[in-house]
Write an enzyme that holds these catalytic residues in place. Structure first.
Site, PDB file in Angstrom:
ATOM      1  N   THR A   4       0.836  -1.193   0.000  1.00 21.07           N
ATOM      2  CA  THR A   4       0.000   0.000   0.000  1.00 21.07           C
ATOM      3  C   THR A   4       0.877   1.252   0.000  1.00 21.07           C
ATOM      4  OG1 THR A   4      -1.943   1.006   1.004  1.00 21.07           O
ATOM      5  CG2 THR A   4      -0.422  -0.046   2.524  1.00 21.07           C
ATOM      6  N   LYS A  49       3.462   1.224  -3.944  1.00 20.33           N
ATOM      7  CA  LYS A  49       2.864   0.416  -5.015  1.00 20.33           C
ATOM      8  C   LYS A  49       3.667   0.459  -6.320  1.00 20.33           C
ATOM      9  CE  LYS A  49      -1.908   0.516  -3.356  1.00 20.33           C
ATOM     10  NZ  LYS A  49      -3.306   0.841  -3.648  1.00 20.33           N
ATOM     11  N   ASP A 106      -6.631  -3.686  -7.461  1.00 15.86           N
ATOM     12  CA  ASP A 106      -7.436  -2.462  -7.301  1.00 15.86           C
ATOM     13  C   ASP A 106      -8.286  -2.200  -8.541  1.00 15.86           C
ATOM     14  OD1 ASP A 106      -6.539  -1.691  -4.773  1.00 15.86           O
ATOM     15  OD2 ASP A 106      -4.855  -0.544  -5.570  1.00 15.86           O
ATOM     16  N   GLY A 135      -2.083   7.151  -7.972  1.00 17.17           N
ATOM     17  CA  GLY A 135      -1.981   5.696  -8.137  1.00 17.17           C
ATOM     18  C   GLY A 135      -3.336   5.014  -8.248  1.00 17.17           C
ATOM     19  N   GLU A 139      -0.459  18.647 -15.043  1.00 16.02           N
ATOM     20  CA  GLU A 139       0.451  17.705 -15.723  1.00 16.02           C
ATOM     21  C   GLU A 139       0.069  16.232 -15.520  1.00 16.02           C
ATOM     22  OE1 GLU A 139       5.074  16.753 -15.708  1.00 16.02           O
ATOM     23  OE2 GLU A 139       4.658  18.870 -15.357  1.00 16.02           O
TER      24      GLU A 139
HETATM   25  P1  NAP Z   1      -1.872   9.540  -4.679  1.00 14.40           P
HETATM   26  O1  NAP Z   1      -1.140   8.722  -5.678  1.00 14.40           O
HETATM   27  O2  NAP Z   1      -1.111  10.358  -3.691  1.00 14.40           O
HETATM   28  O3  NAP Z   1      -2.856  10.536  -5.527  1.00 14.40           O
HETATM   29  C1  NAP Z   1      -3.638  11.483  -4.880  1.00 14.40           C
HETATM   30  C2  NAP Z   1      -4.513  12.221  -5.898  1.00 14.40           C
HETATM   31  O4  NAP Z   1      -5.404  13.045  -5.144  1.00 14.40           O
HETATM   32  C3  NAP Z   1      -3.756  13.132  -6.844  1.00 14.40           C
HETATM   33  O5  NAP Z   1      -4.388  13.156  -8.087  1.00 14.40           O
HETATM   34  C4  NAP Z   1      -3.873  14.498  -6.153  1.00 14.40           C
HETATM   35  O6  NAP Z   1      -3.923  15.574  -7.072  1.00 14.40           O
HETATM   36  C5  NAP Z   1      -5.237  14.402  -5.523  1.00 14.40           C
HETATM   37  N1  NAP Z   1      -5.341  15.252  -4.349  1.00 14.40           N
HETATM   38  C6  NAP Z   1      -4.694  15.103  -3.166  1.00 14.40           C
HETATM   39  N2  NAP Z   1      -5.055  16.066  -2.303  1.00 14.40           N
HETATM   40  C7  NAP Z   1      -5.931  16.852  -2.976  1.00 14.40           C
HETATM   41  C8  NAP Z   1      -6.665  18.015  -2.619  1.00 14.40           C
HETATM   42  N3  NAP Z   1      -6.568  18.574  -1.399  1.00 14.40           N
HETATM   43  N4  NAP Z   1      -7.483  18.560  -3.537  1.00 14.40           N
HETATM   44  C9  NAP Z   1      -7.602  18.019  -4.759  1.00 14.40           C
HETATM   45  N5  NAP Z   1      -6.936  16.917  -5.162  1.00 14.40           N
HETATM   46  C10 NAP Z   1      -6.118  16.345  -4.271  1.00 14.40           C
HETATM   47  O7  NAP Z   1      -2.846   8.633  -3.797  1.00 14.40           O
HETATM   48  P2  NAP Z   1      -3.600   7.286  -4.251  1.00 14.40           P
HETATM   49  O8  NAP Z   1      -2.712   6.114  -4.031  1.00 14.40           O
HETATM   50  O9  NAP Z   1      -4.161   7.498  -5.601  1.00 14.40           O
HETATM   51  O10 NAP Z   1      -4.767   7.183  -3.147  1.00 14.40           O
HETATM   52  C11 NAP Z   1      -5.801   8.137  -3.117  1.00 14.40           C
HETATM   53  C12 NAP Z   1      -6.861   7.741  -2.086  1.00 14.40           C
HETATM   54  O11 NAP Z   1      -7.484   6.522  -2.448  1.00 14.40           O
HETATM   55  C13 NAP Z   1      -6.307   7.523  -0.665  1.00 14.40           C
HETATM   56  O12 NAP Z   1      -7.182   8.162   0.236  1.00 14.40           O
HETATM   57  C14 NAP Z   1      -6.353   6.019  -0.495  1.00 14.40           C
HETATM   58  O13 NAP Z   1      -6.533   5.646   0.853  1.00 14.40           O
HETATM   59  C15 NAP Z   1      -7.567   5.646  -1.333  1.00 14.40           C
HETATM   60  N6  NAP Z   1      -7.546   4.256  -1.830  1.00 14.40           N
HETATM   61  C16 NAP Z   1      -8.623   3.446  -1.540  1.00 14.40           C
HETATM   62  C17 NAP Z   1      -8.651   2.139  -2.021  1.00 14.40           C
HETATM   63  C18 NAP Z   1      -9.826   1.245  -1.712  1.00 14.40           C
HETATM   64  O14 NAP Z   1      -9.669   0.019  -1.839  1.00 14.40           O
HETATM   65  N7  NAP Z   1     -10.974   1.753  -1.337  1.00 14.40           N
HETATM   66  C19 NAP Z   1      -7.579   1.653  -2.791  1.00 14.40           C
HETATM   67  C20 NAP Z   1      -6.522   2.507  -3.091  1.00 14.40           C
HETATM   68  C21 NAP Z   1      -6.512   3.812  -2.604  1.00 14.40           C
HETATM   69  P3  NAP Z   1      -2.607  16.360  -7.579  1.00 14.40           P
HETATM   70  O15 NAP Z   1      -2.064  15.593  -8.757  1.00 14.40           O
HETATM   71  O16 NAP Z   1      -3.136  17.690  -7.986  1.00 14.40           O
HETATM   72  O17 NAP Z   1      -1.654  16.420  -6.427  1.00 14.40           O
END
Ligand code: NAP
Length: 272
Positions: free
Chosen positions: A65, A69, A105, A130, A154
């Site tokens: 996680t 990843k 996922d 991700g 981007e």
């Molecule tokens: P990540 O790679 O860090 O990506 C985060 C994304 O959210 C980016 O596109 C970022 O935009 C955006 N973001 C972050 N803060 C923001 C804000 N304040 N306002 C607007 N956009 C914002 O994280 P990830 O791995 O994709 O995970 C994202 C979420 O999904 C986490 O909360 C995680 O716990 C959850 N998740 C859940 C599952 C499930 O099974 N339910 C599985 C995987 C992940 P920018 O590009 O502009 O920074």
């Protein structure tokens, strides 16, 4: 089942990992099927060392996680083509010392949408990180039309291009209101505990015909889902994806397909 010298070890590697519900669902599964196995959470600094431990201690399978990843991929013997295309693994299977990486996922995100129809539908994915990569890959495989909404241009544009979609900046509210989306999926952490009053888009973008899905599951009912319900939208909570990705991991490790609803109950048991 008694823990003894035959007990098989499974693990989750992440940082932070204390909030993870994965130990709840996988240990429930081992108990339910009476398997002599245990699943533990490890908060680590370096995924290379984590995967070295998998090899040295003969850990049979692992969940990967945040934030490992993508980094984990460099230390595996085989990567499943879908995981390769997404650019992230969330599951490791140790087969006689050979480590294979998968991404459960992707299918987990689209599974609840398949019965509702994805082909030809306009699916807005909020976020380009991700999780969004996995969700977008799944939607593309099912021939959905993708719009990526992201704060930064981007990564948003890059993901949209990768999945033949369109990019809209998250702060472009006029663009958002005219999106005409059939499905809206939040993959950002916006709305996650403790900031539970935050929403990734204004509620004026929600319309009654939309299916609205959040992949955040703390809280289970995010502000986005509450507002969507008020508008009359069909909603899907974040535990849905979590349970399905976990059930798929369990199947890769054991060959057994646990009932997702029973896994959901196990995940929620940690909240009491
Ligand atoms: P990540 O790679 O860090 O990506 C985060 C994304 O959210 C980016 O596109 C970022 O935009 C955006 N973001 C972050 N803060 C923001 C804000 N304040 N306002 C607007 N956009 C914002 O994280 P990830 O791995 O994709 O995970 C994202 C979420 O999904 C986490 O909360 C995680 O716990 C959850 N998740 C859940 C599952 C499930 O099974 N339910 C599985 C995987 C992940 P920018 O590009 O502009 O920074």
């Amino acid at each position: 089942m008694m823990i003894n010298s035959d007990t098989l070890l499974y693990a989750v590697f992440g940082n932070p990992v204390k909030h993870s519900k994965s130990p709840l669902i996988h240990n429930w599964g081992f108990g339910y099927y009476r398997l002599n196995a245990v699943y533990l959470a490890f908060e680590i600094e370096d995924i290379q060392e984590g995967l070295l431990a998998v090899r040295r201690l003969n850990i049979r399978g692992a969940s990967i996680t945040i934030p490992f990843k993508t980094a984990a991929m460099a230390h595996l013997d085989y990567i499943d083509p879908d995981a390769d295309s997404i650019g992230a693994v969330n599951t490791i299977v140790n087969r006689n010392g050979k480590l294979s990486g998968y991404n459960t996922d992707c299918q987990a995100a689209v599974l609840p949408l398949i019965p509702l129809g994805i082909k030809g539908k306009t699916v807005c994915i909020i976020g380009a990180g991700g999780a969004a990569q996995a969700v977008a890959h799944g939607i593309q495989k099912h021939n959905g039309r993708i719009i990526v909404l992201n704060r930064r241009q981007e990564p948003g544009e890059a993901l949209a291009e990768k999945v033949n979609g369109r990019f809209v900046r998250l702060d472009d509210v006029s663009g958002l209101e005219s999106l005409n989306a059939d499905v809206l999926i939040n993959t950002t952490p916006v709305g996650m505990s403790p900031d539970i009053d935050a929403m990734p888009i204004p509620s004026s973008c929600l319309h009654p015909h939309m299916i609205v899905m959040d992949i955040i599951y703390t809280p289970l009912k995010t502000k986005l889902l509450i507002e969507a319900e008020k508008k009359g939208c069909r909603t899907i909570d974040g535990l849905s994806m979590f349970i399905h990705q976990g059930a798929a991991q369990f199947k890769l490790w054991t060959g057994l397909a646990p009932d997702p609803m029973m896994m959901r109950t196990a995940a929620l048991s940690g909240d009491t």
